[in-house]
Design a protein around this motif. Structure first.
Motif, PDB file in Angstrom:
ATOM      1  N   UNK A 108     -49.666  21.573 -23.893  1.00  0.00           N
ATOM      2  CA  UNK A 108     -50.341  22.882 -23.861  1.00  0.00           C
ATOM      3  C   UNK A 108     -49.355  24.038 -24.049  1.00  0.00           C
ATOM      4  N   UNK A 109     -48.085  23.809 -23.660  1.00  0.00           N
ATOM      5  CA  UNK A 109     -47.111  24.900 -23.607  1.00  0.00           C
ATOM      6  C   UNK A 109     -46.498  25.234 -24.961  1.00  0.00           C
ATOM      7  N   UNK A 110     -46.211  24.221 -25.777  1.00  0.00           N
ATOM      8  CA  UNK A 110     -45.537  24.517 -27.039  1.00  0.00           C
ATOM      9  C   UNK A 110     -45.594  23.374 -28.026  1.00  0.00           C
ATOM     10  N   UNK A 111     -45.181  23.670 -29.265  1.00  0.00           N
ATOM     11  CA  UNK A 111     -45.205  22.650 -30.318  1.00  0.00           C
ATOM     12  C   UNK A 111     -43.917  21.825 -30.316  1.00  0.00           C
ATOM     13  N   UNK A 112     -42.780  22.505 -30.117  1.00  0.00           N
ATOM     14  CA  UNK A 112     -41.487  21.805 -30.116  1.00  0.00           C
ATOM     15  C   UNK A 112     -41.175  21.381 -28.677  1.00  0.00           C
ATOM     16  N   UNK A 113     -41.283  20.081 -28.440  1.00  0.00           N
ATOM     17  CA  UNK A 113     -41.131  19.557 -27.076  1.00  0.00           C
ATOM     18  C   UNK A 113     -39.856  18.712 -26.975  1.00  0.00           C
ATOM     19  N   UNK A 114     -39.024  19.051 -25.999  1.00  0.00           N
ATOM     20  CA  UNK A 114     -37.824  18.266 -25.741  1.00  0.00           C
ATOM     21  C   UNK A 114     -38.054  17.330 -24.570  1.00  0.00           C
ATOM     22  N   UNK A 115     -37.624  16.078 -24.709  1.00  0.00           N
ATOM     23  CA  UNK A 115     -37.690  15.115 -23.599  1.00  0.00           C
ATOM     24  C   UNK A 115     -36.261  14.698 -23.288  1.00  0.00           C
ATOM     25  N   UNK A 116     -35.879  14.785 -22.021  1.00  0.00           N
ATOM     26  CA  UNK A 116     -34.505  14.462 -21.649  1.00  0.00           C
ATOM     27  C   UNK A 116     -34.504  13.423 -20.523  1.00  0.00           C
ATOM     28  N   UNK A 117     -33.592  12.449 -20.638  1.00  0.00           N
ATOM     29  CA  UNK A 117     -33.523  11.365 -19.649  1.00  0.00           C
ATOM     30  C   UNK A 117     -32.087  10.896 -19.488  1.00  0.00           C
ATOM     31  N   UNK A 118     -31.827  10.219 -18.366  1.00  0.00           N
ATOM     32  CA  UNK A 118     -30.514   9.595 -18.176  1.00  0.00           C
ATOM     33  C   UNK A 118     -30.599   8.078 -18.372  1.00  0.00           C
ATOM     34  N   UNK A 119     -31.804   7.585 -18.620  1.00  0.00           N
ATOM     35  CA  UNK A 119     -32.016   6.149 -18.854  1.00  0.00           C
ATOM     36  C   UNK A 119     -32.846   5.947 -20.118  1.00  0.00           C
TER      37      UNK A 119
END
Length: 222
Positions: A108-119
Motif C-alpha cells: 500500500x505504501x509504495x511501488x519500489x519495495x526493499x526487503x532486507x534480511x540477515x538470513x
C-alpha cells in the motif's frame, strides 16, 4: 463477551518478551500462551530451506495451539511462513504468519519495495510473500532484496554491535533506492529504531507491531 485467547508460536525464546509487551499494549483483554521450539529455525538454517519434515512439525504446533484453546494463532518467524499458510488451511481458527500484515502495508505504501534480511532462509520467503500480496492487491511493484551477509552470525556469536552496525549501514544505503523497506526479521527492528532521523528517508516496517495491531483490529471487528 467471552475472553479471547491468542496462541503464539515462536522459533526463538528471545521473541517471547517482545510479543508479551506488544500484546499487553494492543491486546490487553486477550489471554496469551506461547509455544517455543528453536530447533525449527536451527534445522531450517542448517538445511538452507524449510524442509517437509520441519513444515510438518510447524503444522503440528499450529494444531496443538488450536487444541489448547487458541481463538487466533500467530506464528512469529518469517522463515517458516510457507508451513504457516499450509497449516491455516487445516485449522478451524484464523492462523497468521507474522509478516503478512507488514507485506500488505508495504504494498500500500509504495511501488519500489526493499526487503532486507540477515538470513537467506528468511529473505526468500519474505520477498516471495511481498510479491504475492502485491498480486492479490493488483499492484505492480519493483522489489529489491538485500542480504546482510555475516550479520546473523555476529548476532549469534554475541556481537550485537557488529550486527547492528552492518544492518544499519545496509538500511541507510537501501533507503536511497526504494519507497519503503520491509525488515524480514523481527531482530532487526531495534536497528531501525536506533537510526538517526535523517537516515530514515523512507518508512521502515517491522512485522511484530504491525501483526499485533492487525490482530487487534480483527478482534474488534469480530
Amino acid at each position: 463477551m467471552q475472553q479471547k485467547t491468542l496462541g503464539l508460536i515462536h522459533t526463538s525464546a528471545t521473541l517471547v518478551p517482545m510479543f508479551q509487551q506488544l500484546v499487553s499494549e494492543y491486546l490487553p483483554q486477550v489471554k496469551v500462551f506461547n509455544i517455543v521450539d528453536d530447533s525449527l529455525i536451527k534445522n531450517t538454517i542448517a538445511c538452507g530451506e524449510l524442509t517437509p519434515s520441519t513444515a510438518r512439525r510447524v503444522v503440528n504446533y499450529v494444531g496443538s495451539a488450536e487444541a489448547a484453546g487458541a481463538d487466533f494463532i500467530l506464528v512469529t518467524c518469517s522463515s517458516i511462513g510457507a508451513a504457516v499458510e499450509a497449516a491455516a488451511d487445516l485449522t478451524n481458527v484464523p492462523v497468521l504468519r507474522v509478516d503478512q500484515p507488514m507485506a500488505d502495508q508495504a504494498v500500500r505504501t509504495g511501488k519500489r519495495i526493499g526487503v532486507i534480511a540477515t538470513l537467506s532462509t528468511t529473505l526468500g520467503p519474505t520477498s516471495d510473500l511481498v510479491k504475492r500480496r502485491a498480486a492479490v492487491a493488483g499492484k505492480e511493484i519493483e522489489l529489491q532484496a538485500v542480504l546482510c551477509e555475516g550479520a546473523f552470525d555476529a548476532l549469534m556469536s554475541g556481537d550485537g554491535a557488529k550486527h547492528d552496525d552492518m544492518v544499519g549501514k545496509a538500511l541507510r544505503e537501501l533507503s536511497t533506492k526504494v519507497d519503503v523497506i520491509v525488515l524480514a526479521q523481527a531482530s532487526m527492528a531495534r536497528v531501525a529504531d536506533a537510526l538517526a532521523p535523517e537516515d530514515k528517508k523512507v518508512p521502515i516496517l517491522a512485522s511484530p507491531g504491525i501483526a499485533v495491531q492487525h490482530i487487534a483490529s480483527l478482534l474488534k471487528q469480530a
